[in-house]
Design a protein around this motif. Sequence first.
Motif, PDB file in Angstrom:
ATOM      1  N   ARG A   1       0.832  -1.199   0.000  1.00  0.00           N
ATOM      2  CA  ARG A   1       0.000   0.000   0.000  1.00  0.00           C
ATOM      3  C   ARG A   1       0.861   1.242   0.000  1.00  0.00           C
ATOM      4  O   ARG A   1       1.994   1.227   0.467  1.00  0.00           O
ATOM      5  N   GLY A   2       0.315   2.327  -0.521  1.00  0.00           N
ATOM      6  CA  GLY A   2       1.085   3.561  -0.526  1.00  0.00           C
ATOM      7  C   GLY A   2       0.203   4.772  -0.760  1.00  0.00           C
ATOM      8  O   GLY A   2      -0.867   4.677  -1.349  1.00  0.00           O
ATOM      9  N   LEU A   3       0.661   5.896  -0.240  1.00  0.00           N
ATOM     10  CA  LEU A   3      -0.048   7.167  -0.422  1.00  0.00           C
ATOM     11  C   LEU A   3       0.998   8.223  -0.739  1.00  0.00           C
ATOM     12  O   LEU A   3       2.192   8.005  -0.540  1.00  0.00           O
ATOM     13  N   TYR A   4       0.536   9.376  -1.242  1.00  0.00           N
ATOM     14  CA  TYR A   4       1.467  10.500  -1.409  1.00  0.00           C
ATOM     15  C   TYR A   4       1.750  11.076  -0.031  1.00  0.00           C
ATOM     16  O   TYR A   4       0.861  11.608   0.622  1.00  0.00           O
ATOM     17  N   LYS A   5       2.998  10.985   0.379  1.00  0.00           N
ATOM     18  CA  LYS A   5       3.334  11.348   1.761  1.00  0.00           C
ATOM     19  C   LYS A   5       3.156  12.838   2.038  1.00  0.00           C
ATOM     20  O   LYS A   5       2.851  13.236   3.144  1.00  0.00           O
ATOM     21  N   LYS A   6       3.368  13.671   1.000  1.00  0.00           N
ATOM     22  CA  LYS A   6       3.358  15.115   1.247  1.00  0.00           C
ATOM     23  C   LYS A   6       1.961  15.728   1.141  1.00  0.00           C
ATOM     24  O   LYS A   6       1.793  16.918   1.357  1.00  0.00           O
ATOM     25  N   MET A   7       0.979  14.905   0.751  1.00  0.00           N
ATOM     26  CA  MET A   7      -0.354  15.487   0.572  1.00  0.00           C
ATOM     27  C   MET A   7      -1.107  15.527   1.889  1.00  0.00           C
ATOM     28  O   MET A   7      -0.860  14.721   2.784  1.00  0.00           O
TER      29      MET A   7
ATOM     30  N   ASP B   1      -7.033  15.961   0.984  1.00  0.00           N
ATOM     31  CA  ASP B   1      -6.716  16.120  -0.439  1.00  0.00           C
ATOM     32  C   ASP B   1      -6.404  14.773  -1.081  1.00  0.00           C
ATOM     33  O   ASP B   1      -6.798  14.496  -2.213  1.00  0.00           O
ATOM     34  N   MET B   2      -5.680  13.954  -0.339  1.00  0.00           N
ATOM     35  CA  MET B   2      -5.321  12.619  -0.824  1.00  0.00           C
ATOM     36  C   MET B   2      -6.584  11.810  -1.130  1.00  0.00           C
ATOM     37  O   MET B   2      -6.716  11.210  -2.197  1.00  0.00           O
TER      38      MET B   2
ATOM     39  N   PHE C   1      -8.506  13.276  -4.092  1.00  0.00           N
ATOM     40  CA  PHE C   1      -7.806  13.032  -5.361  1.00  0.00           C
ATOM     41  C   PHE C   1      -8.074  11.607  -5.859  1.00  0.00           C
ATOM     42  O   PHE C   1      -8.420  11.402  -7.022  1.00  0.00           O
ATOM     43  N   LEU C   2      -7.955  10.632  -4.953  1.00  0.00           N
ATOM     44  CA  LEU C   2      -8.162   9.242  -5.383  1.00  0.00           C
ATOM     45  C   LEU C   2      -9.615   9.014  -5.800  1.00  0.00           C
ATOM     46  O   LEU C   2      -9.894   8.266  -6.730  1.00  0.00           O
TER      47      LEU C   2
END
Lengths: 303, 422
Positions: free
Chosen positions: A82-88, A92-93, A96-97
Amino acid sequence: MNVLEVKNLTKRFNGIIAVDKASFSVTEGSVFGLIGRNGAGKTTTIRMMLNIYFPDEGEVLFKGSKIEQDFKDSVGYLPEERGLYKKMKVIDMLLFLAELKGKKGNEVNKSALQYLERFDLADRKNSKVEDLSKGNQQKIQFISTVLHDPDFLIFDEPFSGLDPINTNLLKEIILEMKSKGKVVIFSTHLMEFAEKMCDSIAMIDKGKIILNGKLSEMKEKYASKNVSLNYQGNISFLNSHPMIESIEDYGNTTGIKLKNENSDQELLKLLMANNISIKKFNVDEISLHEIFVLLAGKEAANV
Amino acid sequence: MFNKRTLAIIKRELKMKLFSKSFILMTLLVPLFMIGIFSVQYFVQSLSGEQRSDLIVISDSDEILNKVQNEIFQTGPFKSGDLTTRFEKIELANFKSKLNEFKPDILEQRITGVIFIPSTLLQSKGVEYYSSNPNNSSLFYKIKPSINKALVEIYFAGKLLTEEEIKFARKDVEINGFRVSSDEKVAEEGYGNRIAMVLFSFLLYMALIFSGSMTMNAVVEEKSNKIVEVLLSSASSTELMAGKILGTVIVEVIQMAIWLSPIVLLISTSWFLIPAEFMPQMSFGFILYFLFNYAIALITYVALYATVGAIFDNPQDAQSGVWPLLMLIMIPFFIALGMEANAQSSLAQIASLFPFSSLIVMPARMILVEVPLWQILLSCAINIVVLLGIFKLAGKIYRIGILLTGKKPKWSEVFGWLKMSS
């Protein structure tokens, strides 16, 4: 009714066959388990079902026609890694998805806040993902999987790397989705989970589907002639007994396969006669693990 | 390829980049950095001329020594003490042994050099200079006119010429450049366009490398933090790549437009007072062309960088895969800088039409000379065709590379991916 049909899917990587003519189907409103060891081809099969990989041969049909973007839009996918945008920011994350799935606007916004509320993360909505603990990041990942209200949920090894709290949370989500009539497909190498949660399963080994169908029917089919035993003592005398076909020791229980369907009472008598202290004697019960070992061979015993 | 998913990805890129600290910093710092580089160069150049020089002038003729001495004593460097000279008369045959005497002093830099003006070589003006650093052009610049003047005077002394005639003979040829273009006016050319060419080429070079490596790192990061599989369950790899590249391109073009705005003001207003010889002659149309060309260059190179990012799963490996791309940017950059000598050489002409190099060489060439319209259009057409081809190839490699992790793939394997169906 079958909503999803996988037909003769084949995928090779550098000449090595990862998935070999895999076929199975998933019925509406069911929980479906794709079961096999690590490296059996589960992830590759799932990626082909999502059009992430193109199959070398075969096809995946969604309601009778080849999968297209509309299928992708109706799937919530939780990959094993699993992974996400760390800086978002968390909110917002999530949005966005959801937007990638074609959902945006007030409704999805509201729903995101509701989920965050439910998982005690409402106060973190403006935090950056990287500032969250690993467990909370996993929660965000679960939310992103279901936020766009998908009809299908595909989880690849969903329980790997989860702490007990999140394991329960995810089970809750799966059952909730099932009760809403959604199709849940998950892959796992953990037989007990599959056994407890699935309606139907497909077993995959070395890229080949070795068994598929309804779990209840499967158990019925393989359970006859089968005795599940918990005991104390020495049963080695059974090894060469003419009525026994095979004995498998699974640690907690021992599975005994009889040559004849009706010799279970005889077995019980024999055990009593040999002063074996019997804790549990269960006829016609077989675990998924036992079925798997039966089909995939002895080397599969230590899954 | 362009749909709501691509749009969502573009929007995310813009949101994350345009308002990021690094964007604002870069936008402000790059112009300062450029000004810094130019001033450092100017400073270094002026420093190199200020070094003290101690010279020994040797000749076998008193006349030569006296005249040269007179002339050198009148020069600025001598008066300011930057230049000291000693004069010695020697028979020609003894020069070699005299030079050997000076050798230790020369090697230990106690004297800068020995100038030998034999009377036998007066007619050919052959002067010999012995030094540990015999190609010191800033020194020559100081003393050459004096020596020339002295020798000319000696040569013409016996002949009955007027002062004016001698003056004429002494004078060097001056070439003033006038730019001929299809415009009505024939303008005298200053340094402006040459400075502008270096400036624009440098901006292009730096921005391409910088935005390329940023994108590459972003792709490697997506890959290593595993979000890419989540994204691919919604969007196709082509949509993902296109969104990412276009997002970057929009951000970078905006940044470039900000950087160029002072130049637009410079050429379209009279707000800035700069000497005419430094004033670049450039049209607003060229600035637009430059931005358009920049966008194409960005898409081409950023796509390549993104592809390299997709092949590797950690920044170290990706760095090692990036050198072919660096060559593709650096070689044209140096060709562009080399055009300062001659922008119409055949190398410049070919490079300004050749795939990849055209993106950097053509704008530089257009600043220096007027390039025929057909060449500009042809280069644009070539670049767009290359861009489409790159996009297709990159898409294929990206699609396969993006989900591969673990062992670093060999280049032969990567070429193998191009043949695969998916």
